[in-house]
Design a protein around this motif. Sequence first.
Motif, PDB file in Angstrom:
ATOM      1  N   ARG A   1     -11.251  -3.940   4.900  1.00 34.83           N
ATOM      2  CA  ARG A   1     -10.559  -2.925   5.318  1.00 34.83           C
ATOM      3  C   ARG A   1      -9.337  -3.062   5.861  1.00 34.83           C
ATOM      4  O   ARG A   1      -8.360  -2.137   4.947  1.00 34.83           O
ATOM      5  N   ALA A   2      -8.926  -4.122   5.917  1.00 33.10           N
ATOM      6  CA  ALA A   2      -7.197  -4.410   5.652  1.00 33.10           C
ATOM      7  C   ALA A   2      -6.506  -4.060   4.579  1.00 33.10           C
ATOM      8  O   ALA A   2      -5.939  -3.518   4.457  1.00 33.10           O
TER       9      ALA A   2
ATOM     10  N   SER B   1     -10.045  -1.993  -3.967  1.00 37.44           N
ATOM     11  CA  SER B   1      -9.744  -2.370  -2.149  1.00 37.44           C
ATOM     12  C   SER B   1     -11.078  -1.645  -1.451  1.00 37.44           C
ATOM     13  O   SER B   1     -11.748  -2.236  -0.885  1.00 37.44           O
ATOM     14  N   GLU B   2     -11.021  -0.283  -2.126  1.00 36.11           N
ATOM     15  CA  GLU B   2     -11.662   0.349  -1.662  1.00 36.11           C
ATOM     16  C   GLU B   2     -13.500  -0.011  -1.590  1.00 36.11           C
ATOM     17  O   GLU B   2     -14.070  -0.017  -1.116  1.00 36.11           O
TER      18      GLU B   2
ATOM     19  N   ARG C   1      -7.699  -2.982   2.194  1.00 34.70           N
ATOM     20  CA  ARG C   1      -7.256  -1.989   1.125  1.00 34.70           C
ATOM     21  C   ARG C   1      -6.493  -0.825   2.399  1.00 34.70           C
ATOM     22  O   ARG C   1      -6.052  -0.294   1.230  1.00 34.70           O
ATOM     23  N   ASP C   2      -6.412  -1.409   3.145  1.00 34.30           N
ATOM     24  CA  ASP C   2      -4.980   0.019   3.858  1.00 34.30           C
ATOM     25  C   ASP C   2      -3.477  -0.586   3.733  1.00 34.30           C
ATOM     26  O   ASP C   2      -2.895   0.332   2.842  1.00 34.30           O
TER      27      ASP C   2
ATOM     28  N   PRO D   1     -14.240   4.814   1.858  1.00 34.39           N
ATOM     29  CA  PRO D   1     -12.941   4.775   1.974  1.00 34.39           C
ATOM     30  C   PRO D   1     -12.315   6.336   1.792  1.00 34.39           C
ATOM     31  O   PRO D   1     -13.140   7.198   1.992  1.00 34.39           O
ATOM     32  N   PRO D   2     -10.883   6.314   2.525  1.00 35.01           N
ATOM     33  CA  PRO D   2     -10.843   7.876   2.674  1.00 35.01           C
ATOM     34  C   PRO D   2     -10.567   8.193   0.924  1.00 35.01           C
ATOM     35  O   PRO D   2     -10.968   8.018  -0.123  1.00 35.01           O
TER      36      PRO D   2
ATOM     37  N   LEU E   1      -6.283   0.578  -5.181  1.00 37.18           N
ATOM     38  CA  LEU E   1      -6.522   1.157  -3.983  1.00 37.18           C
ATOM     39  C   LEU E   1      -8.005   1.726  -4.007  1.00 37.18           C
ATOM     40  O   LEU E   1      -9.115   1.392  -3.376  1.00 37.18           O
TER      41      LEU E   1
ATOM     42  N   SER F   1      -3.146  -1.595   0.363  1.00 39.19           N
ATOM     43  CA  SER F   1      -2.640  -0.796  -1.624  1.00 39.19           C
ATOM     44  C   SER F   1      -3.221   0.538  -0.683  1.00 39.19           C
ATOM     45  O   SER F   1      -1.797   1.073  -1.947  1.00 39.19           O
ATOM     46  N   ALA F   2      -2.962   0.813  -0.064  1.00 36.52           N
ATOM     47  CA  ALA F   2      -2.920   2.285   0.115  1.00 36.52           C
ATOM     48  C   ALA F   2      -1.907   2.693   0.657  1.00 36.52           C
ATOM     49  O   ALA F   2      -0.706   3.614  -0.119  1.00 36.52           O
ATOM     50  N   ALA F   3      -0.936   1.308   1.227  1.00 34.17           N
ATOM     51  CA  ALA F   3       0.321   2.235   1.589  1.00 34.17           C
ATOM     52  C   ALA F   3       1.113   1.930   0.641  1.00 34.17           C
ATOM     53  O   ALA F   3       1.814   2.888  -0.261  1.00 34.17           O
TER      54      ALA F   3
END
Length: 476
Positions: free
Chosen positions: A87-88, A144-145, A90-91, A465-466, A141, A93-95
Amino acid sequence: MINSIVRGGLLLALYGCASIAPQPAAPVVVDIPDAWAAAASAAPSGPSSLAQWWVRFDDPLLSHLVNQALQANPDIQSAEAALRQARALRDVSAAALWPAVGSGASARRTQSGSNSAVNRFEVGLDASWELDFFGANQSALDASEATARASAASLGDVQVSIAAEVALGYITLRGAQALLAIANDNLSSQLETLQIAQWRLQAGLITSLETEQARTETEQTRALLPALQTSIEQSRHALAVLTGEPPAALATVLAADGPVPRAADDLVLSLPAETLRQRPDVRAAEDQVTAAVARVAQADAALMPNFQIGGSLGLNALTLGALTEGASVVSVLLASVALPVFDGGARRAQVRAQQAALDQAWEAYQATVLTALKDVEDALVALRGDRERLLSLQRAAEAAGNAALLARQRYSSGLIDFQTVLDTQRTQLRTQESVAITRIALSADHVRLYKALGGGWQPDDRAAPPASHENQASRP
């Protein structure tokens, strides 16, 4: 219709992404049956029907051990740490989809020759943003999700497996205790027979041969006791370790004997397609395919130009106090584009590598589905066979007990020879052991069936995931 329940979403994810590089051919889809071959009847049932399946055994100590293992087992804690890591990442990759903003400050003092030293102070903000026109960052992302969801499902798989291991270990412990009780009962009976043989020897009615035969049977049965006691102790140690405790921690809790737990027979089977959806290992394999699809798209996007914009805004002054008043404003705005021209074929090789990884993920998914179907069918076959076997063995054990009692009575009256007594006692011991072993197997069959059906696992909504900013299918 049933098959589409399992594979519809996966195939949409697999082929919904527009890819610049040629994609592999559509894989062969696993043929999912409409019903279980070994089941007498099947009706739809949601995964919640298996939630906390160990309660169905109506054994409070078993429930306590399973709950303790789910809280403290090291393998589960390791899987939870792996989920936090996924999950970290994934965050991280989202950044990459958002601008990066930084700040800085500097103080500089320069002097040239005999000129006076000059001070210069600067503060400012820097920003940069990679324009994700071709979806490289979005694909990263997405991967990663999917990996985070697969990690959550893997955690569920570990939890289901640990719960099943605790239940099987507990059944093994109670089974060994039951076999030990049977051995002690038969030993008492054989000691009575030996005493009768010794009386008849003293009376001159038999020879010492029969007495020695009785002693042989008695000592052979006595020899079973240490092995069974060892099995009991080792089962206690295994259960303690599964619950995150030292091997001897449960010696007091599990000191008393107890019956082999029996599960209720009122389980309503779900359909094969629904079962696959509620098995964590199948869901984890499916998410791995989704992640592999996203990595192919990411590798495709790396073949295209990369666009970046950036800039800085700062204040420049000769003194520190002038930064807040009278400082000169310095601003810079820039844009850049990078286009791969020649890299020796590295990027295209990376696309081929990710496509091969996608093929591997798909084959692993199909293998997991086939294994899941086999697990359920095997558990159903074993359950049906052991039920039929137990009924016959119970009748045989009852008859063997009657025969052994009659033989001992007739032998004490001198109506039959000693060999008949030995034969009936051996048969009684074997049939009683067979009944106990089959009951143990029947309880274990229920555990394996619950595990094969998914063990009551349900996806954790917190692992969802978001929402994505852009769908891959809309990319150029």
